[in-house]
Design an enzyme around this catalytic site. Structure first.
Site, PDB file in Angstrom:
ATOM      1  N   HIS A   1      -2.760  -1.165  -3.115  1.00 40.87           N
ATOM      2  CA  HIS A   1      -3.901  -0.284  -2.899  1.00 40.87           C
ATOM      3  C   HIS A   1      -3.767   0.946  -3.784  1.00 40.87           C
ATOM      4  O   HIS A   1      -3.000   1.865  -3.479  1.00 40.87           O
ATOM      5  CB  HIS A   1      -3.986   0.141  -1.428  1.00 40.87           C
ATOM      6  CG  HIS A   1      -4.221  -1.005  -0.497  1.00 40.87           C
ATOM      7  ND1 HIS A   1      -3.926  -0.940   0.849  1.00 40.87           N
ATOM      8  CD2 HIS A   1      -4.718  -2.247  -0.705  1.00 40.87           C
ATOM      9  CE1 HIS A   1      -4.250  -2.091   1.423  1.00 40.87           C
ATOM     10  NE2 HIS A   1      -4.725  -2.902   0.501  1.00 40.87           N
TER      11      HIS A   1
ATOM     12  N   ASP B   1      -4.370  -4.832   6.208  1.00 49.44           N
ATOM     13  CA  ASP B   1      -4.748  -5.729   5.115  1.00 49.44           C
ATOM     14  C   ASP B   1      -3.597  -6.692   4.815  1.00 49.44           C
ATOM     15  O   ASP B   1      -2.446  -6.290   4.740  1.00 49.44           O
ATOM     16  CB  ASP B   1      -5.085  -4.906   3.865  1.00 49.44           C
ATOM     17  CG  ASP B   1      -5.681  -5.748   2.745  1.00 49.44           C
ATOM     18  OD1 ASP B   1      -6.310  -6.776   3.061  1.00 49.44           O
ATOM     19  OD2 ASP B   1      -5.511  -5.367   1.578  1.00 49.44           O
TER      20      ASP B   1
ATOM     21  N   MET C   1      -0.251   1.219   4.953  1.00 50.37           N
ATOM     22  CA  MET C   1      -1.109   1.543   6.081  1.00 50.37           C
ATOM     23  C   MET C   1      -2.086   0.413   6.351  1.00 50.37           C
ATOM     24  O   MET C   1      -2.421  -0.364   5.459  1.00 50.37           O
ATOM     25  CB  MET C   1      -1.885   2.834   5.799  1.00 50.37           C
ATOM     26  CG  MET C   1      -1.033   4.091   5.760  1.00 50.37           C
ATOM     27  SD  MET C   1      -2.001   5.540   5.245  1.00 50.37           S
ATOM     28  CE  MET C   1      -3.205   5.631   6.567  1.00 50.37           C
TER      29      MET C   1
ATOM     30  N   SER D   1       0.849  -1.193   0.000  1.00 47.68           N
ATOM     31  CA  SER D   1       0.000   0.000   0.000  1.00 47.68           C
ATOM     32  C   SER D   1       0.883   1.241   0.000  1.00 47.68           C
ATOM     33  O   SER D   1       1.695   1.403  -0.903  1.00 47.68           O
ATOM     34  CB  SER D   1      -0.949  -0.030   1.204  1.00 47.68           C
ATOM     35  OG  SER D   1      -1.846   1.056   1.159  1.00 47.68           O
ATOM     36  N   THR D   2       0.787   2.089   1.019  1.00 43.21           N
ATOM     37  CA  THR D   2       1.545   3.340   1.060  1.00 43.21           C
ATOM     38  C   THR D   2       3.046   3.066   0.950  1.00 43.21           C
ATOM     39  O   THR D   2       3.602   2.317   1.746  1.00 43.21           O
ATOM     40  CB  THR D   2       1.261   4.097   2.368  1.00 43.21           C
ATOM     41  OG1 THR D   2      -0.148   4.224   2.532  1.00 43.21           O
ATOM     42  CG2 THR D   2       1.902   5.484   2.346  1.00 43.21           C
TER      43      THR D   2
END
Length: 409
Positions: A253, A349, A346, A225-226
Site C-alpha cells: 500500500h 486487505d 493496517m 502495508s504499514t
C-alpha cells in the site's frame, strides 16, 4: 489519494477510559501545522501536546511534552526532519515518528530512508495547501496511522507487555534499533500437520493452520502495508537467489513515486531485477514486480504466457493497489503452485485472497504479531484458518527460500 484507511481498524485508537494518545506536530508551514493540529485534537482519542515550526524546537521539547507520536515534516528551515529524527529518538527511544512529505521522488527517497533510521511510517501529503485542506483521504490516513501506531506503542510499554530477554530475532529487546517498536518474543504458531516448529518452539498458539502444498511453488505473491517497506527488504534479502526460477509479485500500500523507489530498494536487497509492473508485461522467472501506486495489479494468462494487467477500478478494502485482487488472480492461474505472504499492515486487505489461494490448494505464510508494526492484515489472514504458518519476520525469508528450493516445509 491512493487509499483511505477509514473503518479499517476499529480498535486502532486508545481503549475507552484511557488517556488520549499524545501527539506532536512539526511543520514549518503555519497553515498546515494548524490544520493538522485541529484535525488531531478533534479526535477524542488524540491530544496534541506540542506544535513546532522546525526540528530544533521539536528536539528541545520532546522530553518535556513527552509525546507518544510525532508527525514530522521533512523540509524545514534551521533543522530538517531527517536531522531531527535521530535526535528525538535518542531522547525518547520508544517514540513513534511518522514522516510527512509531499509526493516528489526526492521526498519519497528520504521517507524510505527515514524508515531505515527508525521512523515507524510515513504519510504522503498532497502537493498544495489547498489540496491538503480538502483531502478527506489524507486526513483519514493521518489520524488512523497516528492512532494505530500510538496505541501499539503504549501497549508495548505497558506493564503487561514487559520485554522478555530474547526476541525471536535472537537479540535482547534493549538492543532493538532506536526508534523501532520493540516487541516481546512469541513462539511460532503452528498446529497443522507438516508444519514442524522451528527453533524448538512448541506447537500450538491457537491458530488453525493447514498443511503446505506438496508441489513446488511457481510464483511468490506478497501483500503488505504499514511497516511493509522494511519487512519486504528483510524478507527479500533473506530469500535472495532462491527466487531465480520463479517470479515475485508484490502489492504494498503506497502512492505513486513511492512504489517505483520501493521496487529499486527491494531489488537491491534481493540482488534480483525489480521494477514496477507494466500493463501487458510478461512475467519472467527471477524478476520482482511491484504494483504501481494508484493502480490495481492483477495477472492473466494470454496465449500460454502470464501477463500483468493494471486496472483503474475502485479501491478494494479502501486500498489501491490492493492485495486481494492480486492474490485472487494469482490463485486462478497457479493454483496449488502458489506461495503467498502477508506481512505487517493496517486493515484486513489480503484475508479474502488468502482464502482464495488456500481454496486453490496453494500455501500462505503470515507474519506474527510480535514482529509486525501493525498486526491488522497478518492478523486477519491468520484468523482465516487458511495459512500454513504464522512466523516471526526473521524466520519468513529462510523458510520461503527452503520451500522454493524444494526443501522441507
Amino acid at each position: 489519494m491512493f487509499m483511505a484507511f477509514a473503518q479499517q481498524n476499529i480498535t486502532a485508537g486508545a481503549n475507552p477510559g484511557t488517556d488520549p494518545i499524545r501527539v506532536m506536530v512539526v511543520d514549518d508551514a503555519v497553515v498546515i501545522r494548524g490544520l493538522l493540529t485541529r484535525w488531531l485534537d478533534a479526535d477524542p482519542g488524540l491530544s496534541v501536546v506540542g506544535s513546532h515550526r522546525n526540528g530544533k524546537l521539536a528536539v528541545e521539547d520532546v522530553e518535556k511534552s513527552n509525546p507518544d507520536v510525532v508527525v514530522l515534516d521533512i523540509e524545514m528551515p534551521e533543522m530538517d526532519g531527517m536531522t531531527a529524527l535521530p535526535l528525538m529518538l535518542a531522547k525518547k527511544r520508544d517514540l513513534v515518528v511518522i514522516m510527512a512529505s509531499t509526493l516528489t521522488r526526492r521526498n519519497a527517497e528520504i521517507s524510505l530512508k527515514a524508515l531505515s533510521l527508525g521512523a515507524a511510517d510515513y504519510v504522503p501529503k498532497p502537493e498544495s495547501t489547498s489540496e491538503v485542506t480538502t483531502s478527506v483521504d489524507f486526513r483519514r490516513e493521518l489520524i488512523d496511522k497516528v492512532k494505530a501506531l500510538g496505541a501499539r506503542a503504549r501497549r508495548m510499554r505497558g506493564p503487561s507487555k514487559t520485554m522478555r530477554a530474547e526476541t525471536n530475532a535472537g537479540r535482547t529487546a534493549s538492543q532493538a534499533p532506536v526508534g523501532r517498536l520493540a516487541t516481546p518474543a512469541r513462539p511460532s504458531l503452528r498446529t497443522a500437520p507438516g508444519a514442524a516448529p522451528a527453533g524448538g518452539a512448541a506447537a500450538g498458539g491457537g491458530f488453525k493452520l493447514r498443511p503446505y502444498a506438496a508441489v513446488k511453488p511457481r510464483i511468490l505473491a506478497i501483500g503488505s502495508s504499514t511497516g511493509g517497506p522494511q519487512a519486504l527488504q528483510q524478507v527479500m534479502k533473506d530469500i535472495g537467489t532462491a527466487v531465480h526460477d520463479v517470479p515475485v509479485v508484490i502489492t504494498q500500500h503506497m502512492p505513486p513515486t513511492f512504489t517505483a523507489i520501493l521496487a529499486e530498494h527491494v531489488g537491491k536487497a534481493a540482488l534480483r531485477p525489480s521494477k514496477e509492473g507494466e500493463d501487458g508485461e510478461v512475467l519472467q522467472p527471477g524478476n520482482i514486480y511491484v504494483a504501481p501506486g494508484g493502480k490495481h495489479m492483477i495477472l492473466e494468462k494470454d496465449a500460454g504466457a502470464v501477463k500483468i494487467r493494471l486496472t483503474d477500478g475502485e479501491p478494494v478494502n479502501f486500498c489501491k493497489p490492493a492485495v486481494d485482487p492480486l492474490f485472487d488472480s494469482v490463485a486462478k492461474i497457479y493454483g496449488s503452485a502458489t506461495l503467498g505472504l502477508i506481512l505487517t499492515g493496517m486493515g484486513h486487505d489480503g484475508a479474502a485472497g488468502v482464502k482464495t489461494i488456500a481454496s486453490g490448494g496453494g500455501s500462505v505464510i503470515t507474519q506474527d504479531e510480535a514482529t509486525s508494526v501493525v498486526w491488522g492484515m497478518p492478523g486477519a489472514a491468520a484468523n482465516t484458518g487458511m495459512c500454513s504458518d504464522v512466523l516471526p519476520l526473521p524466520e519468513i525469508g529462510p523458510k520461503v527460500a527452503r520451500i522454493l528450493k524444494g526443501g522441507a516445509r
